[in-house]
Write an enzyme that holds these catalytic residues in place. Structure first.
Site, PDB file in Angstrom:
ATOM      1  CB  CYS A1304      -0.924  -0.001   1.211  1.00 39.96           C
ATOM      2  SG  CYS A1304      -1.828  -1.550   1.394  1.00 39.96           S
ATOM      3  CG  HIS A1546      -1.908   4.571   4.630  1.00 39.91           C
ATOM      4  ND1 HIS A1546      -1.693   4.511   3.268  1.00 39.91           N
ATOM      5  CD2 HIS A1546      -2.143   3.293   5.017  1.00 39.91           C
ATOM      6  CE1 HIS A1546      -1.770   3.257   2.868  1.00 39.91           C
ATOM      7  NE2 HIS A1546      -2.060   2.504   3.903  1.00 39.91           N
ATOM      8  CG  HIS A1587      -6.196   1.105   0.913  1.00 43.35           C
ATOM      9  ND1 HIS A1587      -5.215   1.750   0.187  1.00 43.35           N
ATOM     10  CD2 HIS A1587      -5.542   0.373   1.853  1.00 43.35           C
ATOM     11  CE1 HIS A1587      -4.041   1.417   0.666  1.00 43.35           C
ATOM     12  NE2 HIS A1587      -4.215   0.582   1.672  1.00 43.35           N
TER      13      HIS A1587
END
Length: 1885
Positions: A1304, A1546, A1587
């Protein structure tokens, strides 16, 4: 003629013709004119494989001969042998020859219902209707084996996934594959397997010739490849049981095709494969009918499906079967089957039908009983009641709001910027109300927060900043005063009244208007105490009472006693008149007069609405002592509009003492506020616009903990309550929202249980202090004869279940010492209005509770307070009566606004009234005197009738007047007065960042000029993305503003394929504009948003997974397979020999295979004991994801079809994002880079977490399932393949390629690698970013890790898909997967300035970090804290390196040293030249030597300057333990840790990450000494996008850049309640709405990835880069950017309207011959040639590419000076060293002529610097004594002659010194580039 001679002549003729063809020019145009014009040919036939010449002929006829043919009535026909065989040979279609049934036959034939023919899945071309079936045998067609021509054609077309007609046989395989070597290899491999061997270089041979070569050795039988493909087609697309043998038999029986032709038909089916498996055998036959017809057309044969001969065949439309005969034939079979069934049943000892019959009868009886009961229930209660009582309560759906601490800071900041931007210019009631709410939430953190912003408020920027500072400081002082106080409810709103007007046109207009006589609630209470004319009551005075008593007694008294009585009576009168304790009417008047003097509304002067009264804020915390309570002003014989009644034997009557208690409490609440701290309250019926909603606001602003119910639970409703809490929620308050139906008994019980249950049982653990049950539904129009189901349900809500609710609370109350006060919503409407169902009865019945409080046992647990609610305007029940409210008030009574009524009711919660309720039930009359109006119904009816009548009259007059005016003055008489709506037009700008003026830039950071080495500063010049919200522009609109603009809606509609641009004829007329993509109808751009927005929003962003986007993946039916063992032999099935052998190979003895002789196919039978994998489907719980907008198509952007079919979908996202990023950088042609840098200096560092997951799926899952998968699928799965395609289709660079894989955190890691690549000198331009796709495999595994949001659970909690990603909230529960790509173009700042590309942001710092020892790969860590690593110890003073003035001083010293070194080196060149001359001898060239050495000196000088600037500017902090990397990176731009305005988190919405990341950022800020009270804005983008793994950091970085550009900080709109755990992180603010700031200087982006990947990037506003530049450089750059912006603007509009945004390159910028020379010359650059940027011979190893113009000029001057050994002066000056903005410096050193000349040049900075350098060189050449560094050089003047050559003129002291030294003349040479200026002077003696 003999055959051999004929053959020889033919060969010779052919040779000559070919020679002529190749040697002579093609004269086809002339040829056409001959046969078209001279011969008027009407039928032209081309003999050839494709209609090439025919196409040209058609175009010529259309262009030149259309009118000519029309004049001569010529009808030309252009045909081609390859496709028009029937027309050429005049062969009719067999279908046209089919016999047609006569009407008579149709009538005689029994009609049967027409069976609907199932439509098979779409094939490549329309399927022609098959010939009608015939009863007779079909006529067989002579068989013909498969031809190599067809076989090759099919195999190639099938591999290319194209229809046959799209694959010309004239082309070679190499040309057809378009450069795809893997596809080419696949085709050649397939041909090898098919034919056994291939000729030499088959890829270069046209397919026609290749077929001829194969035909010689071809057997006519299908080979391995074709057999396998046909077998796969039959098994994957045909219905079960329809095998190859079945198909062959069908083709033979249907069309009479032999085995060879059957093969041909099956081959052709391969290029027309259905999209999905056909549903039935009929579909399959229809499919093969169409293929057979196509084959017949291509083979030149006719198909017939009936007998070819026989008299009966023509007339037979199908045999007719007698149904009776058919029944007789089958009856015996049915009878036998039935007997067998009965025998088997007897054998099993089971009686048929008996059990099922009994159960059926029982079920039928039970069903009848149930139906009867249901019918009875329905008849008694009605449908509305039945539906209304359904329970809705769910504890899971409860919403808890308690994060007042975060909303307080958000509100303060919003108010601060509202003042700064002029939205709030004066202190009005709304502002004061906001201040009260902020004070109610005051805490030390909030005060520090406000103090920091006020202390740092730049007052010099203007009046609004001064106002913000003044008001802000007052608010801070207030908050400090109330820090220890309880929050209070204090309403400072304006008091309003009803106003109804009838306009001239007859429109009834109602509005709430401010009352001048009553401006605030303090005066409102006074007004209520005074009552009105209608509330006055005639009561006898004391004197009158005494007189009546006296008369009554005196009649019975004697004379003596009468005298005594008279004396006593007179004394009593005197006492009454003189006593101050006995109230009289006169005394009351006196008191009223005294009381009204200081508080008369007309004399009020401190109205807080006036602009000058901002000191009102300062007085807010003051508590006012009420000297004369309002109760003392109640007039005699008057009942206040609001009062308390006491129960007497005659009923409820006004009680002055209790009313005084209530009114005084209201007055105190109005003046000093009312607190509800630690009160637990239940409120029902608090929907928007209701009294309950206003009560709720008051409760939470007073600090209460409230649970509110809603019967319409939805996202919209919960947002309403969340917004209310965010604005009014005070410290310690809590608001809980639950779904609840007060009409449901189950809900009543469940609600109370939820309130009282302990938290560990899922409850709240509360004990209620107050209950406000205001739930109700309107019953308008229901009279006595219409008491329906709705009325009964309303009665249940307002009475029955209200009592149940109180009873349930009573039963749950734990003690008798804390009774709950119940505010009963009573009504004065006791049938007064009528036609309101059971409303009156419900309200009256509640009054029984006043008696039951005494008679029942719950008095110690519940108290009763009845509130008779008066006429309240604007509520759901009363809004229809608003228009007559003004008329009602004129009668002398009072109607109320919702705020007023809420205030009245909240006054019943004062401690005094609460105490009173515990002593006895309380009746509060809040009716406003309405009860005193007799015949209220008549009054209201009359008011309404009068209004409507007035409106009708005015409307009629208005219409009549308008007609009259039009008759007299014409129809357009109203044109000038008509209201015209100006509707906005779309303006798609695609803007570059706005550039400020240079003076504004210098104000930002004046010390930065010249401090940084721009080749070591990396900037972002372009960015883009493909994501769930389209691109970066449309995503930003949704993120920042929560909706699409008109331009955004147009772009989204274009992206999603709803619209397309049309330019040409439409419906017979020329049209240029948008059209609907489906209907092709024009649509005005202003209508696009309204028409498509709903669908756009539905199919973009986070939403339910749409299977069509993921190859049919439906998470509700997620397919898996399970191994089973076969329990008995299975039925046989058919397949090819190869497949059968493979089954046998796998199952061995548990499988039997046998050949079918007729077809050569095999039957396979799986036997008992074999193992099979059987598919199964499970209900997966991850139903939601962030998906690319539905309808997104790479074709829309211009990506070619062959590329789309070849690559993985994620590659398409990357290609689009890349081209948009380049366009964002103003790069319309990527080859433009090579004008400035070498091909080796453009790199790609983008990466991915997973890469091509669709390719991986195909490689593993589809390949395992033996589904068709491209042979080069492996290459598309590699993570670096996406970058490869970018280079192959767009860049053609030869630079570094690095592919990060950071889960990620990939995108930020990519940026980090990209910066390192640039700073290491390996590249100057790099593409960075990340990308990842969404697929079911990853989704399932993330779910197994419990990392993602469980959609099923979220739905249970009442969440919609778009709110399932909720970072930072109390209820966050896993991240939401998404897909897409994000790309940035980064380069050196120096290159960006030279190219004139927009600079969006400066990349000040990037870093990655791992975490500690552990065993959990996804566990969050804090390793990235190391960017703040800094040793403090006991050190007291900061490092001087952080002081930019110190660094600048050091840099200037070093630059002086470099300047001196360069001048010295240039002066030594003459000596070096002499030595070199001796070394090289005759080959030596003085000019060349000096030129090269001068260039070397310049380059070395430049390197030294670069190193110096790096040392003192860019990299001064590196490896210094006292300066953290983060602090140092900011300090390089003269920024501090306080200047990071935003932290883009994030923020995945997981419990662990959001807490860990907040702690990390907080500790980072704290360690580096960020000021207290200065939190960073926390931006949590994933609430909107989900995401996307690899693309996450790229999207965040794009958002950070957009924040820098706009100054707008987007809020996390899903943050309904911020987690209490995050309150401890004082350095982070969590906004839930967008806040427009006055500028953001720097943004931090943090990203965390599974596998110990932490990453951080810091971007700085480009203004801080521009501050490094001098004026001329900046202004030159601004000019370049402006020009580039215009070019890009035009390109983008063309790209969207023409679908040409992506233009794939078909050639490298160099020829094959120049490829290696280009690689080997680092100075090779492209040139423009025929509008294309290409390399040429002259640009490679060019003599002009290394030595610059400055070096050449300087060398030339030095070679001239070599003749003399004295009087030489050399001077070098950096362009940045001369400050031309310093007027004093210019005046002292430059003459007027010099100044004028320099300012008029293209580059004033360079001109001034060159002139200054020349002055210094002249001074050195004169060789005179210096007067010091500060001496003026104005006496040395540099002028230009007619040719522009510099000349020296000496004046004053300089002239005298030259004469004294014997200097007659001074020659000067000046040269400069964009770095420095050099001057060489030579004195002549």
């Amino acid at each position: 003629m003999k055959p051999e001679i004929e053959q020889e002549l033919s060969h010779t003729l052919l040779t000559e013709l070919l020679a002529y063809q190749f040697a002579s020019p093609v004269r086809w145009i002339e040829t056409q004119d001959v046969f078209l014009k001279q011969h008027n040919t009407e039928r032209i036939i081309e003999i050839g494989p494709s209609p090439t010449l025919a196409g040209m002929a058609n175009r010529t006829i259309k262009a030149k001969y259309e009118s000519y043919d029309a004049a001569l009535s010529l009808q030309r026909q252009v045909l081609c042998y390859s496709k028009d065989a029937k027309e050429i040979y005049y062969k009719p279609d067999p279908a046209d020859l089919a016999p047609k049934e006569t009407p008579k036959q149709e009538e005689s034939t029994p009609s049967a219902p027409a069976a609907a023919t199932p439509t098979p899945a779409a094939a490549a071309a329309p399927t022609p209707a098959p010939a009608p079936a015939s009863a007779g045998p079909v006529e067989s067609i002579p068989d013909e084996p498969v031809k190599a021509n067809l076989l090759i054609h099919v195999l190639v077309a099938q591999k290319l996934k194209k229809p046959l007609d799209a694959v010309p046989m004239t082309k070679a395989i190499k040309d057809l594959v378009n450069g795809k070597s893997t596809v080419q290899n696949e085709i050649l491999g397939d041909l090898g397997k098919e034919f056994g061997s291939t000729p030499e270089k088959p890829e270069d041979t046209p397919l026609e010739e290749l077929a001829e070569q194969f035909q010689d050795s071809f057997s006519g039988q299908l080979g391995k490849t074709s057999t396998s493909l046909i077998g796969r087609l039959m098994s994957s697309k045909m219905p079960g049981g329809f095998s190859i043998t079945t198909a062959r038999k069908y083709l033979e029986s249907r069309f009479g095709l032999g085995a060879g032709r059957q093969d041909s038909v099956l081959l052709m089916a391969l290029t027309n494969e259905p999209a999905n498996r056909l549903g039935s055998e009929a579909d399959a036959k229809t499919f093969f009918d169409g293929i057979a017809q196509k084959y017949a057309s291509s083979a030149g044969i006719s198909l017939s499906s009936g007998a070819g001969s026989g008299a009966g065949a023509a007339n037979s439309g199908g045999a007719v079967v007698d149904s009776a005969a058919l029944d007789a034939l089958t009856a015996e079979n049915k009878k036998l089957a039935k007997q067998q069934l009965e025998v088997l049943a007897r054998y099993l000892q089971s009686r048929l039908k008996q059990g099922s019959l009994k159960s059926f009868i029982k079920e039928k009886e039970a069903s009848a009983v149930l139906q009867k009961e249901l019918d009875l229930w329905e008849a008694e209660h009605g449908e509305f009641y039945a539906k209304g009582i359904q329970p809705t309560f769910s504890a899971l759906k409860s919403r808890t709001y308690d994060s007042y601490w975060n909303w307080a800071r958000q509100d303060v900041l919003s108010m601060y910027f509202d003042i700064i931007f002029g939205k709030l210019t004066s202190v009005d009631r709304e502002t004061i109300n906001q201040c009260i709410q902020i004070m109610n939430r005051a805490n030390p953190t909030l005060i520090k927060f406000m103090q920091y912003h006020i202390d740092h408020c730049p007052e010099y920027k203007g009046e609004t900043y001064k106002l913000a500072k003044r008001l802000g400081q007052q608010l801070i002082d207030n908050c400090k005063q109330v820090l220890t106080e309880d929050p209070v409810y204090k309403d400072v709103s304006r008091i309003t009244g009803p106003k109804t007007k009838v306009s001239a046109k007859g429109n009834i207009e109602y509005e709430e208007t401010q009352k001048d006589s009553v401006r605030k609630f303090e005066q409102y209470v006074y007004e209520m105490a005074q009552g009105g004319a209608m509330t006055k009551v005639s009561q006898p005075t004391i004197q009158e009472d005494l007189a009546r008593v006296y008369k009554a007694i005196s009649k019975q008294a004697s004379k003596d006693s009468k005298l005594e009585l008279q004396r006593v009576y007179e004394d009593l009168l005197k006492v009454v008149e003189s006593s101050k304790e006995i109230e009289t009417e006169q005394l009351t008047k006196d008191i009223l007069q005294a009381a009204t003097v200081p508080t008369t509304p007309t004399e009020e002067v401190d109205d807080p609405c006036t602009p000058s009264s901002d000191d009102e804020i300062a007085s807010l915390p003051d508590k006012t002592s009420i000297i004369q309570p309002v109760s003392s002003t109640i007039p005699s014989q008057t009942i206040p509009f609001l009062h308390i009644q006491k129960k007497t034997k005659d009923g409820w009557e006004y009680n002055k003492k209790l009313s005084s208690l209530y009114l005084d409490g209201l007055e105190s609440a109005a003046i000093n506020g009312l607190t509800f701290k630690d009160k637990y309250v239940l409120v029902t019926g608090a929907g928007a616009g209701s009294i309950g909603a206003e009560i709720l606001q008051g409760l939470i602003s007073g600090g209460a903990k409230v649970i509110v119910t809603t019967s319409r639970f939805s996202k919209k409703v919960t947002e309403y309550y969340q917004n209310m809490y965010a604005r009014y929620g005070a410290a310690g308050s809590t608001l809980i929202v639950v779904p609840f139906n007060q009409g449901s008994k189950q809900d009543v019980d469940a609600l109370v249980q939820y309130i009282y249950d302990e938290p560990k049982k899922g409850g709240l653990g509360w004990d209620l202090d107050a209950i406000i049950p205001f739930a109700a539904i309107p019953e308008n129009g229901n009279g006595l004869d219409n008491i329906d189901s709705k009325s009964e349900f309303a009665h249940r809500i307002m009475l029955t279940n209200l009592l149940r609710l109180l009873g349930a609370v009573k039963s749950k109350k734990p003690t008798d010492t804390r009774p709950a006060q119940c505010i009963l919503p009573l009504s004065p409407n006791h049938g007064t209005f009528g036609f309101d169902g059971l409303y009156s009865e419900s309200k009256i019945s509640l009054e029984t509770l006043f008696n039951r409080w005494y008679s029942e046992d719950w008095g110690s647990k519940l108290t009763v307070c009845g509130a008779v609610i008066g006429w309240t305007r604007g509520t759901g029940l009363m809004s229809a009566n608003n228009i007559i409210a003004e008329g009602i008030e004129k009668l002398g009574v009072r109607t109320f606004s919702q705020k007023e009524m809420a205030f009245n009711i909240l006054g019943l919660l004062t401690p005094e009234i609460v105490q009173l309720c515990q002593e006895e039930p309380v009746m509060a009359d809040l009716n406003g005197g309405l009860q005193f109006i007799d015949n209220l119904k008549d009054f209201t009816s009359k008011l309404r009738t009068d209004l409507l009548e007035t409106a009708d009259i005015r409307r009629a007059v208005s219409i009549e007047s308008a007609i009259e005016q039009k008759v007299v003055n014409g129809d357009n008489v109203d044109a000038n007065y008509s209201k015209v709506m100006v509707e906005p037009r779309a303006n798609m700008k695609f803007d570059f960042p706005t550039l400020k003026s240079y003076d504004e830039i210098k104000q930002i950071a004046p010390e930065l000029e010249g401090m940084l080495d721009l080749e070591n500063v990396v900037v972002v010049t372009g960015f883009a993305e493909v994501g769930p919200w389209g691109n970066s522009r449309t995503r930003w609109e949704m993120e920042a503003y929560g909706e699409f603009s008109l331009e955004g809606a147009i772009e989204m509609a274009w992206i999603m394929g709803f619209i397309k641009y049309h330019n040409g004829n439409l419906q017979g007329k020329p049209y240029s504009g948008w059209v609907d993509a489906k209907t092709q109808t024009p649509i005005d751009e202003k209508d696009i948003k309204s028409k498509y927005e709903e669908e756009i929003l539905e199919h973009s962003g986070i939403r339910l997974i749409e299977p069509e986007l993921f190859n049919g993946y439906d998470p509700k039916k997620k397919q898996m397979i399970q191994e089973i063992v076969v329990q008995h032999d299975l039925e046989p099935f058919e397949c090819s020999k190869e497949t059968a052998e493979q089954y046998k190979h796998e199952h061995g003895e548990k499988c039997e295979i046998f050949e079918i002789e007729e077809s050569g196919e095999y039957t396979v039978r799986i036997l008992k004991g074999a193992t099979l994998y059987v598919p199964k489907a499970l209900r997966f719980d991850r139903l939601v994801a962030g998906q690319i907008p539905t309808g997104w198509d790479a074709r829309t952007y211009g990506i070619p079809e062959d590329t789309i079919s070849q690559v993985d979908p994620i590659t398409l996202y990357v290609l689009v994002a890349t081209v948009e990023a380049l366009l964002s950088a103003g790069i319309t042609d990527p080859y433009e880079f090579y004008k400035y840098v070498h091909v080796s200096e453009v790199g790609n560092c983008s990466g991915s977490g997973m890469g091509g997951v669709s390719a991986l799926r195909g490689m593993f899952k589809d390949r395992y399932a033996d589904k068709p998968v491209q042979n080069d699928i492996l290459q598309e799965s590699f993570i670096n393949t996406m970058s490869a395609w970018v280079n192959m289709l767009l860049l053609s660079s030869s630079g570094p390629i690095k592919t990060p894989v950071g889960a990620c955190a990939t995108a930020v890691e990519s940026v980090d690698i990209g910066i390192e690549t640039i700073l290491s000198g390996k590249a100057k331009v790099v593409l960075v970013g990340g990308y990842d796709d969404f697929q079911e495999e990853g989704s399932y595994e993330f779910a197994n890790m419990n990392a993602t949001s469980n959609s099923i659970e979220e739905f249970k909690h009442g969440r919609t898909p778009k709110e399932m990603s909720r970072p930072t909230t109390t209820t966050r529960n896993g991240f939401m997967e998404a897909q897409g790509s994000g790309i940035q173009v980064i380069m050196t700042a120096d290159l960006a300035l030279k190219m004139g590309v927009p600079i969006h942001a400066v990349l000040a710092m990037t870093a990655t970090a791992t975490d500690k020892i552990g065993r959990s790969v996804p566990a969050p860590g804090k390793g990235i804290l190391t960017t703040a690593r800094e040793h403090h110890g006991n050190l007291k003073y900061p490092s001087p390196l952080l002081n930019i003035k110190y660094r600048k001083r050091q840099l200037n010293k070093r630059l002086e040293q470099i300047k001196s070194w360069e001048e010295t080196e240039l002066s030594y060149l003459q000596e070096e030249a002499e030595l070199a001359k001796e070394e090289f001898g005759d080959e030596f060239s003085m000019h060349e030597f000096l030129k090269e050495r001068t260039e070397e000196v310049y380059r070395e000088s430049k390197r030294q300057v670069s190193d110096a600037k790096k040392q003192w500017g860019n990299s001064f902090y590196k490896s210094d333990p006292r300066i953290a990397p983060l602090r140092g990176a900011l300090a390089a731009f003269n920024l501090t840790i306080d200047d990071i305005g935003v932290a883009s988190f994030h923020g995945t919405s997981t419990v662990a990450n959001d807490k860990n990341e907040s702690a990390t950022i907080n500790n980072m800020m704290k360690h580096l000494g960020r000021s207290e009270g200065n939190p960073v804005f926390g931006v949590f983008q994933k609430y909107l996008t989900g995401h996307p793994k690899g693309a996450a950091g790229a999207w965040m970085l794009n958002g950070a850049i957009q924040i820098l550009e706009s100054g707008l900080v987007p809020g996390n709109r899903n943050a309904d309640n911020v987690d209490k755990l995050l309150e401890q992180y004082e350095y982070v603010l969590y906004p839930s709405r967008s806040i427009q700031t006055d500028g953001i200087k720097a943004v931090s982006v943090t990203s965390f990835g599974f596998g110990q990947k932490g990453a951080q990037a810091v971007v700085v506003h480009p203004d801080y880069l521009f501050a490094v530049l001098d004026r001329s450089t900046y202004e030159e750059y601004a000019t370049k950017v402006s020009a580039r912006n215009k070019k890009t603007y035009r390109y983008m509009h063309n790209a969207i309207t023409r679908n040409t945004m992506f233009v794939a390159k078909d050639k490298a910028p160099y020829s094959d011959e120049l490829e290696q020379p280009v690689y080997l010359d680092p100075l090779a650059r492209v040139e423009e040639n025929k509008k294309k940027l290409v390399f040429s011979d002259k640009t490679i190893q060019s003599n002009q590419s290394y030595v610059g113009e400055v070096a050449q000029k300087t060398a030339k001057a030095l070679s001239t000076l070599n003749k003399s050994s004295k009087g030489v002066g050399v001077d070098v000056e950096l362009l940045s060293a001369i400050n031309i903005d310093n007027e004093t410096f210019i005046e002292r050193n430059f003459t007027g002529n010099e100044v004028e000349y320099c300012l008029n040049t293209a580059h004033p900075q360079a001109s001034f610097t060159g002139t200054w350098s020349a002055k210094e060189a002249v001074f050195k050449a004169l060789g005179v004594e210096s007067k010091g560094a500060g001496a003026s050089l104005i006496d040395i003047e540099i002028t230009r002659d007619v040719n522009g050559a510099p000349k020296v003129i000496l004046h004053g002291e300089a002239k005298k010194a030259a004469a004294k030294a014997g200097v007659k003349n001074v020659n000067i040479s000046i040269s400069h580039d964009d770095f420095q200026a050099t001057a060489v002077a030579l004195s002549e003696f």
